[in-house]
Scaffold this motif. Structure first.
Motif, PDB file in Angstrom:
ATOM      1  N   ILE A 123      64.393  29.924 -40.319  1.00  9.31           N
ATOM      2  CA  ILE A 123      64.254  30.628 -39.051  1.00  9.31           C
ATOM      3  C   ILE A 123      63.134  31.646 -39.211  1.00  9.31           C
ATOM      4  O   ILE A 123      63.162  32.469 -40.125  1.00  9.31           O
ATOM      5  CB  ILE A 123      65.579  31.325 -38.688  1.00  9.31           C
ATOM      6  CG1 ILE A 123      66.671  30.267 -38.455  1.00  9.31           C
ATOM      7  CG2 ILE A 123      65.399  32.225 -37.460  1.00  9.31           C
ATOM      8  CD1 ILE A 123      68.076  30.842 -38.310  1.00  9.31           C
ATOM      9  N   GLY A 124      62.148  31.573 -38.338  1.00 10.91           N
ATOM     10  CA  GLY A 124      61.031  32.502 -38.426  1.00 10.91           C
ATOM     11  C   GLY A 124      61.042  33.499 -37.280  1.00 10.91           C
ATOM     12  O   GLY A 124      62.006  33.589 -36.504  1.00 10.91           O
ATOM     13  N   ASP A 125      59.958  34.252 -37.183  1.00  6.01           N
ATOM     14  CA  ASP A 125      59.794  35.263 -36.130  1.00  6.01           C
ATOM     15  C   ASP A 125      60.173  34.695 -34.771  1.00  6.01           C
ATOM     16  O   ASP A 125      59.782  33.583 -34.410  1.00  6.01           O
ATOM     17  CB  ASP A 125      58.319  35.713 -36.127  1.00  6.01           C
ATOM     18  CG  ASP A 125      58.086  36.896 -35.210  1.00  6.01           C
ATOM     19  OD1 ASP A 125      58.634  37.975 -35.477  1.00  6.01           O
ATOM     20  OD2 ASP A 125      57.344  36.734 -34.213  1.00  6.01           O
ATOM     21  N   LYS A 126      60.936  35.458 -34.012  1.00  9.23           N
ATOM     22  CA  LYS A 126      61.421  35.044 -32.690  1.00  9.23           C
ATOM     23  C   LYS A 126      62.245  33.760 -32.733  1.00  9.23           C
ATOM     24  O   LYS A 126      62.245  32.991 -31.781  1.00  9.23           O
ATOM     25  CB  LYS A 126      60.262  34.896 -31.700  1.00  9.23           C
ATOM     26  CG  LYS A 126      59.564  36.214 -31.438  1.00  9.23           C
ATOM     27  CD  LYS A 126      58.589  36.127 -30.270  1.00  9.23           C
ATOM     28  CE  LYS A 126      58.036  37.526 -29.980  1.00  9.23           C
ATOM     29  NZ  LYS A 126      56.974  37.499 -28.962  1.00  9.23           N
ATOM     30  N   TRP A 127      62.896  33.536 -33.893  1.00  8.51           N
ATOM     31  CA  TRP A 127      63.788  32.383 -34.070  1.00  8.51           C
ATOM     32  C   TRP A 127      63.016  31.054 -34.015  1.00  8.51           C
ATOM     33  O   TRP A 127      63.558  30.014 -33.663  1.00  8.51           O
ATOM     34  CB  TRP A 127      64.904  32.382 -33.010  1.00  8.51           C
ATOM     35  CG  TRP A 127      66.213  31.852 -33.504  1.00  8.51           C
ATOM     36  CD1 TRP A 127      66.697  30.572 -33.342  1.00  8.51           C
ATOM     37  CD2 TRP A 127      67.233  32.550 -34.235  1.00  8.51           C
ATOM     38  NE1 TRP A 127      67.931  30.451 -33.932  1.00  8.51           N
ATOM     39  CE2 TRP A 127      68.297  31.652 -34.478  1.00  8.51           C
ATOM     40  CE3 TRP A 127      67.352  33.859 -34.713  1.00  8.51           C
ATOM     41  CZ2 TRP A 127      69.465  32.010 -35.166  1.00  8.51           C
ATOM     42  CZ3 TRP A 127      68.506  34.221 -35.402  1.00  8.51           C
ATOM     43  CH2 TRP A 127      69.537  33.311 -35.610  1.00  8.51           C
ATOM     44  N   GLN A 128      61.749  31.096 -34.385  1.00 11.18           N
ATOM     45  CA  GLN A 128      61.020  29.837 -34.465  1.00 11.18           C
ATOM     46  C   GLN A 128      61.615  28.953 -35.554  1.00 11.18           C
ATOM     47  O   GLN A 128      62.034  29.425 -36.591  1.00 11.18           O
ATOM     48  CB  GLN A 128      59.540  30.095 -34.797  1.00 11.18           C
ATOM     49  CG  GLN A 128      58.760  30.715 -33.667  1.00 11.18           C
ATOM     50  CD  GLN A 128      57.351  31.069 -34.114  1.00 11.18           C
ATOM     51  OE1 GLN A 128      56.478  30.218 -34.169  1.00 11.18           O
ATOM     52  NE2 GLN A 128      57.139  32.332 -34.447  1.00 11.18           N
TER      53      GLN A 128
END
Lengths: 340, 340
Positions: free
Chosen positions: B89-94
């Motif tokens: 899971i990355g920035d802003k739930w990417q």
């Protein structure tokens, strides 16, 4: 820097005290008893195995729907037990409704959450797990997850002496861990205990002003707060876009609208930004706003700096924790699907 | 359980060895030298202050745009140095493009990332910070953040002996910390070193089969992998929706399409799900798939269980880390705006 006795901070009260009382104040213990702030003591751990289990749960992201968010995500023990964001990030990057309060010394609070809707840490601990905007899991799914992991099952059995492994045991273990998260030995506490060199002149002036201005009316006791609900905007209305209504949302009593639990000032240097909406980025800003809206007082820049200097003496020894190694999921543990 | 000597695992090679060599194998050292897997040794820490600084950076979410994601978010040292999600899971739930590889023992790899696009840990460490889908920060902003914090400035000065505080120093410190994240003392390593009781009969059968079936052709060396790029789907094409092309994306050589760095099998019990796309939830499934697509072999249920049992002997001592206390932001530190 001059050595300053706790006594020199007490000039404001001197007139109100008789000679016998003044003499008694010569002992550090008496000083401590009369100050409106008391030192925090180290936690006494009654059941280390329960605390250790609670620590694992605290750091376990599998208590969230996504498998990504743990208690420590928003109450980060590397950063003062909070997340240093205005409001927290929840499941699927949802914007939280309110500033994450620090877990440090939270066992000293009269209730939990800004609006005090949980009576204690055990009741609080179940909240975020099942909150759709936070960890977004359910208590049943959290318990299913734990029951699917043999090492957890064994550890719960050992700690609780039975095979019930339900949300009650989960929250009891987390609460037991949280109760250990106290921060003794702040410089201010050392001063309270009689170490005259523990704070400097500016910090002492700040404390005197903190008392004389009335901050201490709400921020008192060992946690400098946490022991009452008070209206945000007592003298002047507080302007915010945050829709939180505070205590009235719990009691239904409209007179308690915008009443919030007074936040602790312990470790406040670490727990920026401030207020329930996280609107104040710095201590200077927070002190300025509090003076205006709670006390009807505008602190001069020097006064503001003195109070801020005092507040920074409230940073205590942070919990020294060994990062837990979590038991791996078993083949039957349901895998999180964070993007569904 | 019978005591089993490392020698009993070597029947397959016995025919190829002369009498003199067979005699030499009676010493544990000789056994170790001839096995295709070598034990991992504890890390030697040359510069503890640099490691300690790197540990702080590792756990500091302020290295991300949001102030929420740290290195430890996706390479969680409580869970085998990975995040146990198919993709991170990355920035802003990417949704991340590929499964997060474990940081444990990563210093032993020939290169970093699944496609080996970073030559070492230092080069790797800069990647996620600036990757818009991961921490989504920039190197300049990360350095600005650190430079705004007096305690960090002082610590970098102490560690590096100068006032350069740039991304090179940041990644050097993180890499120094990562180099300490090795996991010695796995049961299999104790067996390699001559402790005949360290693994049981089933686990030894699993190791023998692991060697005899050809798994060891790629999963060898101290890290049981990490030392070569190999095609995913050697005998039979691997079906996946994951668009990663592997090594060819780095080299431009189409012959290296779907070549990935062979993942380590160290601590593989903890680093589920498996493969670059995280498609295999369990070790049983991973062993089954590997047998079919890499070796053209269908393992029987018993064989599969034996290999899985062997793989679980590769879990070593996990790093025992004291959670770092991070220096607080100063009034000039730019506050993260995770929802913008």
């Amino acid at each position: 820097m001059k050595n300053i006795s706790p006594l020199s901070g007490r000039g404001l009260l001197r007139g109100a005290l008789g000679a016998a009382a003044a003499a008694a104040m010569l002992s550090a213990a008496a000083v401590r008893a009369q100050e409106p702030v008391q030192p925090i003591e180290a936690a006494k751990v009654a059941d280390p195995a329960r605390v250790e289990l609670g620590k694992k749960l605290w750091f376990d992201p599998r208590l969230s729907r996504s498998g990504f968010i743990s208690c420590n995500s928003c109450h980060n023990l590397s950063t003062g037990g909070a997340d240093n964001l205005k409001t927290s990030i929840g499941d699927k990057w949802q914007k939280g409704p309110i500033n994450s309060p620090t877990v440090l010394n939270s066992s000293l609070n009269l209730a939990q959450f800004w609006d005090g809707r949980a009576k204690d840490l055990k009741e609080q601990a179940g909240g975020p797990i099942a909150n759709p905007g936070e960890m977004a899991f359910t208590h049943d799914l959290a318990v299913d997850m734990l029951r699917s992991i043999p090492q957890y099952v064994a550890e719960f059995r050992q700690v609780f002496g039975n095979d019930r492994l339900g949300i009650s045991e989960v929250t009891a273990a987390i609460a037991a861990f949280e109760e250990t998260l106290v921060t003794p030995n702040a410089r201010f506490d050392r001063w309270l205990k009689g170490d005259m060199k523990a704070i400097n002149e500016q910090e002492l002036r700040g404390y005197q002003l903190f008392k004389a201005s009335g901050c201490v009316a709400c921020h008192n006791g060992p946690n400098l707060g946490g022991n009452s609900f008070q209206k945000m905007g007592l003298v002047e209305a507080y302007k915010t876009d945050n829709p939180a209504e505070g205590r009235s949302a719990v009691t239904g009593n409209d007179a308690e609208r915008f009443n919030f639990k007074v936040p602790t000032l312990r470790n406040v240097e670490l727990t920026y930004p401030y207020f329930h909406d996280g609107a104040a980025d710095t201590l200077a800003e927070a002190v300025d706003t509090m003076g205006k809206i709670q006390l009807g007082k505008t602190f001069t820049p020097v006064e503001n700096r003195d109070i801020v200097a005092f507040l920074k003496t409230l940073t205590g020894d942070q919990p020294q924790l060994t990062l837990p190694i979590l038991p791996p999921s078993s083949d039957t543990t349901k895998r999180p699907q964070p993007f569904e």
